[in-house]
Scaffold this motif. Structure first.
Motif, mmCIF file in Angstrom:
data_model
loop_
_atom_site.group_PDB
_atom_site.id
_atom_site.type_symbol
_atom_site.label_atom_id
_atom_site.label_comp_id
_atom_site.label_asym_id
_atom_site.label_seq_id
_atom_site.Cartn_x
_atom_site.Cartn_y
_atom_site.Cartn_z
ATOM 1 N N GLY A 1 -31.462 7.368 -4.855
ATOM 2 C CA GLY A 1 -30.629 6.664 -4.218
ATOM 3 C C GLY A 1 -30.355 5.244 -3.938
ATOM 4 O O GLY A 1 -29.429 4.846 -3.418
ATOM 5 N N VAL A 2 -31.627 4.637 -4.295
ATOM 6 C CA VAL A 2 -31.436 3.312 -3.889
ATOM 7 C C VAL A 2 -30.506 2.353 -4.850
ATOM 8 O O VAL A 2 -30.809 2.513 -6.205
ATOM 9 N N VAL B 1 -24.034 8.391 -7.131
ATOM 10 C CA VAL B 1 -23.530 7.745 -6.222
ATOM 11 C C VAL B 1 -23.592 6.151 -6.620
ATOM 12 O O VAL B 1 -23.007 5.369 -5.574
ATOM 13 N N CYS B 2 -24.167 5.941 -7.433
ATOM 14 C CA CYS B 2 -24.598 4.262 -7.564
ATOM 15 C C CYS B 2 -24.139 3.839 -8.937
ATOM 16 O O CYS B 2 -24.364 4.579 -9.892
ATOM 17 N N ASN B 3 -23.147 2.777 -9.082
ATOM 18 C CA ASN B 3 -22.796 2.129 -10.409
ATOM 19 C C ASN B 3 -22.895 0.557 -10.081
ATOM 20 O O ASN B 3 -21.908 0.096 -9.551
ATOM 21 N N LEU B 4 -23.995 0.025 -10.584
ATOM 22 C CA LEU B 4 -24.122 -1.284 -10.301
ATOM 23 C C LEU B 4 -23.269 -2.326 -11.358
ATOM 24 O O LEU B 4 -23.067 -3.080 -11.140
ATOM 25 N N THR C 1 -27.833 2.229 -12.794
ATOM 26 C CA THR C 1 -28.480 2.596 -11.557
ATOM 27 C C THR C 1 -29.696 1.722 -11.345
ATOM 28 O O THR C 1 -30.436 1.848 -10.262
ATOM 29 N N HIS C 2 -30.094 0.998 -12.483
ATOM 30 C CA HIS C 2 -31.496 0.307 -12.294
ATOM 31 C C HIS C 2 -32.693 1.328 -12.216
ATOM 32 O O HIS C 2 -33.843 1.149 -11.579
ATOM 33 N N ALA D 1 -26.093 -3.222 -1.992
ATOM 34 C CA ALA D 1 -27.492 -3.310 -1.957
ATOM 35 C C ALA D 1 -27.995 -2.170 -0.882
ATOM 36 O O ALA D 1 -28.332 -2.660 0.267
ATOM 37 N N LYS D 2 -27.953 -0.938 -1.251
ATOM 38 C CA LYS D 2 -28.211 0.083 -0.005
ATOM 39 C C LYS D 2 -28.809 1.322 -0.636
ATOM 40 O O LYS D 2 -29.012 1.278 -1.794
#
Lengths: 289, 412
Positions: free
Chosen positions: B139-140, B395-398, B361-362, B405-406
């Motif tokens: 999730g980060v 949930v994450c798409n950079l 997502t890194h 940044a959460k």
């Protein structure tokens, strides 16, 4: 039914654990009025003796737990009394500072020698089954050791010459000396006894918890709470306080989590000290040991 | 400035000594002149050292390999190791020191998720690249952060579906009481329910709890089909000891997301640990030639009696190698350039198999293996190739939201 048996066994073993944690401290505090802040580290040393003797020297586990640990920590306790505590009798704050310093030094030394890593030994007893439930056979052993320690302490104080002299010295050292007892020797032996019991407690609990140099810190608070809660009578005080606190913390642990078990224990201690500032035996069982 | 390996090792040893005694800034500047500073913050002592020690060894090994191959961009690497002593406060302090004083090009840091969330904002603030190399709860979502470890979408899902088929559908979860344990427990619960099962009990334990007697009785009362352990650290190892002491081993099976990460399978006796199932990206026993060559090199460096190369150690090695590849492709150690080159989806053949950075997502796409603990070894029983970080990806798409940044967490 089985469930009730398991439940009761857990409670009794929690009580036995508290007895083993605090009896060494109770001897030194109750009989000599010395507040030994290095008590937890004496237990940690006992744990290390048991683990290292079993693993590295291949001593049978029962001998390292029941003989080597109390013996070596007892001798160490006598040495500490001779070198450190003896010069500070009657100066309570100074003894606290000195033994606190000792506890820091022991933690540091153990970290340097053994490393800041948890080591442990496997519990040497098989599990036992009660009806449909399984529980640790070692728990029964812990209970047995606590019972033997309490009975042994009682017999020692009640029936032996040393017990009589010790009780006399604790009541009035000068009068006891005038009657021919040697307070110096009594103090030395009592310190040794207290330390040996601490070493035994640490060693007996080692297979359950593992040993790490900072282990003492997790024991010391509970040990002090039990001793203060119990009051000045060494055996009765330890037993009554351990029973009360063990019962409360274990019941709460069962119905919630170990965290709330600890919280309940501390709350019970606060209430107890508020109601009975002299501890349980300051009010009840006043003539008991 | 010409510098052979021996001279470099000597200077870095001197500078490390100078740093550790907190003395003379000029001393460390001496080695920092030409070398690329890299910082590592791991618990090499205290209750979490069971995880930290193999990690630090693996990082040391990675840096030595890179240096013996000529360093990066013609410059040697200088690994500055901080021992955070299982103490959160030191993570904050050393993270600042690594960013501001050492000017580290990258910081590899953190074992517990609690420590990661101490370090991450500090390194974000000082714009210092951060690699977190452990398996964690997922999730980060942070562009300055790369997670090279596995997350529940990659492991828990696989292991849950494996064990619910094998053992039954009722689980009792015991977990460490901090963000990792709480969130991973939620994932386990979710996947078990998806598999048509239920959790019949959940308990959390602070890291210093050593008495599990009451819990072991409660587990028996709840009558689950299996126990799931997300217990963490040296103190919690008592759980497995007391489980065996109560005679539960062999009666009720255990699956775990954390077992073996701290060499529990080496420290505990085989009777205490046989039969536990785990799911990891790496086990030392992997039979690939790449891995066997790695284990041989590693044993040559640290001795053939080295206890075990843990998944966390391999994660650290992978993290270092991915970063190094990013630097090579970027041609600079400058933070943004390295991030951008890693975001091209850098992919390496490493001892655990192929590891690629997922740009959105890194996190990493990698192989995972279900393994059984048997006589102090981890025997692979089922493998899954190239698993993506599905939980974080949901949930994450950079790529779309580069300013995120959460840490997103699963709703309980």
């Amino acid at each position: 039914m089985d469930w009730a048996a398991i439940f009761s066994l857990q409670i009794v073993s929690a009580i036995a654990t508290l007895v083993l944690l605090s009896i060494g401290l109770a001897v030194v505090f109750g009989m000599m009025k010395i507040i030994n802040l290095a008590h937890g580290e004496f237990m940690m040393l006992g744990g290390y003796v048991a683990v290292l003797a079993t693993h590295n020297l291949h001593v049978p586990i029962w001998i390292s737990i029941l003989v080597l640990a109390p013996l070596s920590v007892g001798l160490f306790g006598m040495l500490v009394e001779r070198l450190l505590v003896r010069h500070l009798y009657g100066r309570m704050v100074d003894t606290m500072l000195a033994t606190w310093g000792l506890s820091l030094a022991l933690t540091g030394t153990a970290t340097m020698l053994f490393g800041n890593t948890t080591v442990g030994i496997s519990s040497p007893l098989p599990g036992i089954s009660i009806g449909a439930y399984q529980t640790s056979g070692y728990g029964l052993f812990v209970i047995a050791v606590a019972v033997v320690v309490l009975l042994g302490m009682w017999a020692l104080l009640r029936f032996t010459h040393f017990g009589l002299c010790a009780r006399a010295t604790m009541q009035n050292a000068k009068m006891a000396a005038a009657l021919g007892a040697n307070p110096g020797r009594i103090y030395s032996l009592t310190s040794g006894l207290g330390a040996a019991l601490a070493g035994l407690g640490g060693a007996v609990l080692a297979p359950l918890t593992g040993v790490i140099p900072t282990l003492g810190a997790s024991y010391i608070a509970k040990a002090f709470i039990t001793v203060i809660g119990g009051g000045s009578a060494v055996i009765t005080g330890t037993l009554t306080a351990a029973s009360g606190f063990g019962l409360i913390s274990q019941v709460v642990t069962f119905f919630s989590t170990p965290v709330f078990g600890e919280v309940a224990l501390l709350l019970a201690a606060i209430v107890l000290i508020r109601v009975l500032p002299q501890g349980i035996t300051g009010r009840f069982f006043r003539r008991a040991f | 400035m010409a510098m052979n390996r021996r001279a470099f090792l000597r200077t870095s040893a001197i500078s490390a000594a100078a740093l550790s005694t907190l003395s003379l800034k000029s001393f460390s500047a001496f080695a920092a002149e030409d070398a690329i500073n890299i910082a590592s913050l791991y618990d090499n002592s205290g209750g979490l050292d069971i995880y930290g020690k193999p990690i630090v060894d693996a990082l040391t090994f990675a840096v030595e390999e890179l240096n013996s191959g000529g360093g990066l961009l013609g410059r040697p690497l200088n690994l500055i190791k901080y021992d955070t002593q299982s103490n959160m406060q030191l993570y904050a302090q050393y993270a600042q020191q690594a960013a501001l004083k050492d000017r580290a090009a990258v910081v590899h840091a953190g074992i517990t998720s609690a420590s990661r969330e101490v370090v991450r904002p500090v390194l974000d603030r000082y714009k210092t690249l951060y690699f977190y190399n452990n398996q964690y709860e997922g999730g980060v979502c942070d562009r300055n952060f790369f997670g090279t470890g596995v997350t529940p979408g990659q492991t828990v899902e696989k292991l849950v579906s494996h064990v619910t088929k094998k053992w039954g559908k009722k689980v009792y979860i015991v977990a460490a009481d901090y963000n990792y344990g709480q969130i991973v427990t939620a994932w386990v619960k979710k996947y078990v329910e998806q598999a048509g099962g239920q959790s019949v009990g959940i308990e959390f334990f602070p890291l210093d709890v050593t008495n599990f007697g009451a819990t072991i009785s409660k587990i028996q009362e709840a009558k689950p089909d299996f126990v799931w352990s997300a217990l963490v650290g040296g103190a919690h190892m008592s759980f497995y000891r007391q489980w065996k002491a109560a005679g539960m081993t062999g009666k009720l099976p255990i699956a775990s997301t954390t077992f073996a990460g701290g060499n529990e399978h080496i420290v505990l006796s085989s009777e205490e640990s046989n039969g536990i199932l785990i799911c990891q990206n790496y086990v030392q026993e992997l039979a690939t030639p790449q891995n066997q060559a790695f284990v041989e090199r590693f044993h040559k460096r640290f001795g053939a009696d080295y206890p075990y190369i843990t998944e966390l150690a391999m994660g650290a090695y992978q993290g270092m190698m991915l970063w190094a590849e990013g630097v090579r492709q970027a041609g600079t150690v400058e933070r943004m350039a390295v991030i951008e080159s890693l975001e091209k989806g850098i992919s390496l053949e490493l001892p655990s198999g192929k590891v690629s950075v997922d740009p959105a997502t890194h996190h990493c796409v990698l192989d995972v293996h279900i393994a059984e603990v048997r006589d102090r070894r981890l025997e692979v029983i089922e493998s899954f190739a190239q698993q993506g970080p599905s939980d974080t990806a949901a949930v994450c798409n950079l790529v779309k939201n580069p300013r995120d940044a959460k840490q997103y967490s699963i709703a309980l």
